[in-house]
Design a protein around this motif. Structure first.
Motif: not given
Length: 347
Positions: A295-305
């Motif tokens: 869809x046009x709206x999303x959630x982005x979740x980033x696990x960072x190293x």
């Protein structure tokens, strides 16, 4: 003389042909029977004006074949290639959203567009399905001319674990920009919880300040590429709320490069929070999987190293829809630190 032609016209044409071949003509004798007047030419330079019709330099790019994709346009057939060849001409006139993705003033083809091209090619060649784009390597940035279209080709092999390469043409030379592999099959997303990630990331940071910092670094993201609305960070994790701008239509795309780019920008926001003196550029990606049209709206979740010794960072990015279901995964995205001074010299 020739039949059915005016004699005087034929004589003048013959005289002209002789003169062009270098035969000396007695022009005084030729003009003897006519009233002539000698005219003086002006002593100042002539004011020259062109009245030729000049075609505009911005050429329209090749339109997509019915059923194909805005970034593929047409499929070529060649006995020299065992596989599939797709070609398109990308221009800022036909795809104006690309003009909003600039580095040091130059329009740069976004890396997310390579993923969309590979996914679209896989669907055309092997049929629609949950194909996995893997072992992606970014070789060279692709700068887009302001006026002329840029010719791109995607070459896809037909093996079970197919490979793809994306080239651009300048004159007679071809430049490789990105490549990777495509695995066919049905893949299920890993278990992940959006609510738990939002609970872990309770420190809100400013999305507008993030874009302002990018602008100061001369990463000029116009309105089409400013899709991050809000950001929250935790320990080695960051969550972003994403919206596809109303000016961008995603109807012809699997996942629009603008939308995916905004989701990856969330990782960049986390790195800028930790190190505002440098920017990180993409090098490679382990895998990208799309689990349905987002869809046009999303959630982005980033696990960072972050690897401070090697000046690199990597992250796993998961995209969630508003119901909390995983919409896509970009796992093992590796980026490398590049200072503002180094970027300026390279540009």
């Amino acid at each position: 003389l020739k039949r059915k032609q005016d004699n005087w016209t034929q004589l003048l044409r013959s005289l002209g042909a002789l003169y062009v071949q270098g035969v000396a003509v007695d022009w005084n004798g030729f003009d003897r029977d006519y009233a002539r007047r000698r005219a003086k030419l002006p002593t100042y330079p002539f004011q020259r004006a062109r009245y030729w019709f000049t075609q505009t330099s911005r050429k329209p790019s090749r339109k997509a074949e019915p059923g194909l994709h805005p970034l593929l346009a047409q499929q070529l057939r060649s006995p020299a290639v065992k596989g599939f060849v797709f070609e398109t001409q990308v221009s800022l006139a036909d795809l104006p959203y690309l003009s909003d993705h600039r580095v040091f003033g130059s329009a740069v083809f976004p890396a997310t567009a390579y993923l969309e091209m590979a996914l679209a090619a896989a669907n055309q060649a092997f049929g629609a399905g949950r194909h996995s784009i893997e072992e992606v390597v970014i070789q060279e940035a692709l700068l887009l001319p302001e006026e002329e279209p840029k010719t791109l080709q995607l070459i896809l092999t037909s093996e079970e674990d197919a490979t793809f390469q994306i080239f651009s043409r300048t004159g007679d030379d071809w430049q490789l920009h990105a490549g990777g592999k495509i695995r066919r099959g049905q893949f299920a997303p890993r278990q992940a919880s959006l609510d738990e990630a939002r609970a872990r990331c309770d420190q809100e940071i400013s999305a507008s300040a993030f874009y302002q910092t990018l602008s100061e670094m001369q990463f000029e993201y116009g309105p089409a590429f400013q899709g991050v609305e809000r950001l929250w960070r935790g320990e080695n994790e960051i969550v972003g709320q994403i919206r596809l701008p109303d000016s961008v239509s995603a109807a012809a795309y699997n996942i629009h490069p603008v939308l995916l780019d905004a989701c990856i920008q969330v990782m960049g926001a986390a790195l800028l929070e930790a190190d505002s003196a440098n920017i990180y550029l993409p090098l490679s990606l382990d895998s990208f999987r799309l689990y349905g049209r987002p869809a046009a709206r999303l959630w982005s979740v980033v696990e960072l190293q972050v690897n401070t010794i090697g000046q690199t960072a990597s992250g796993d990015i998961r995209l969630f829809d508003e119901t909390g279901q995983v919409a896509a995964e970009a796992l093992g995205l590796r980026v490398k630190r590049a200072s503002r001074e180094a970027l300026g010299r390279a540009s």
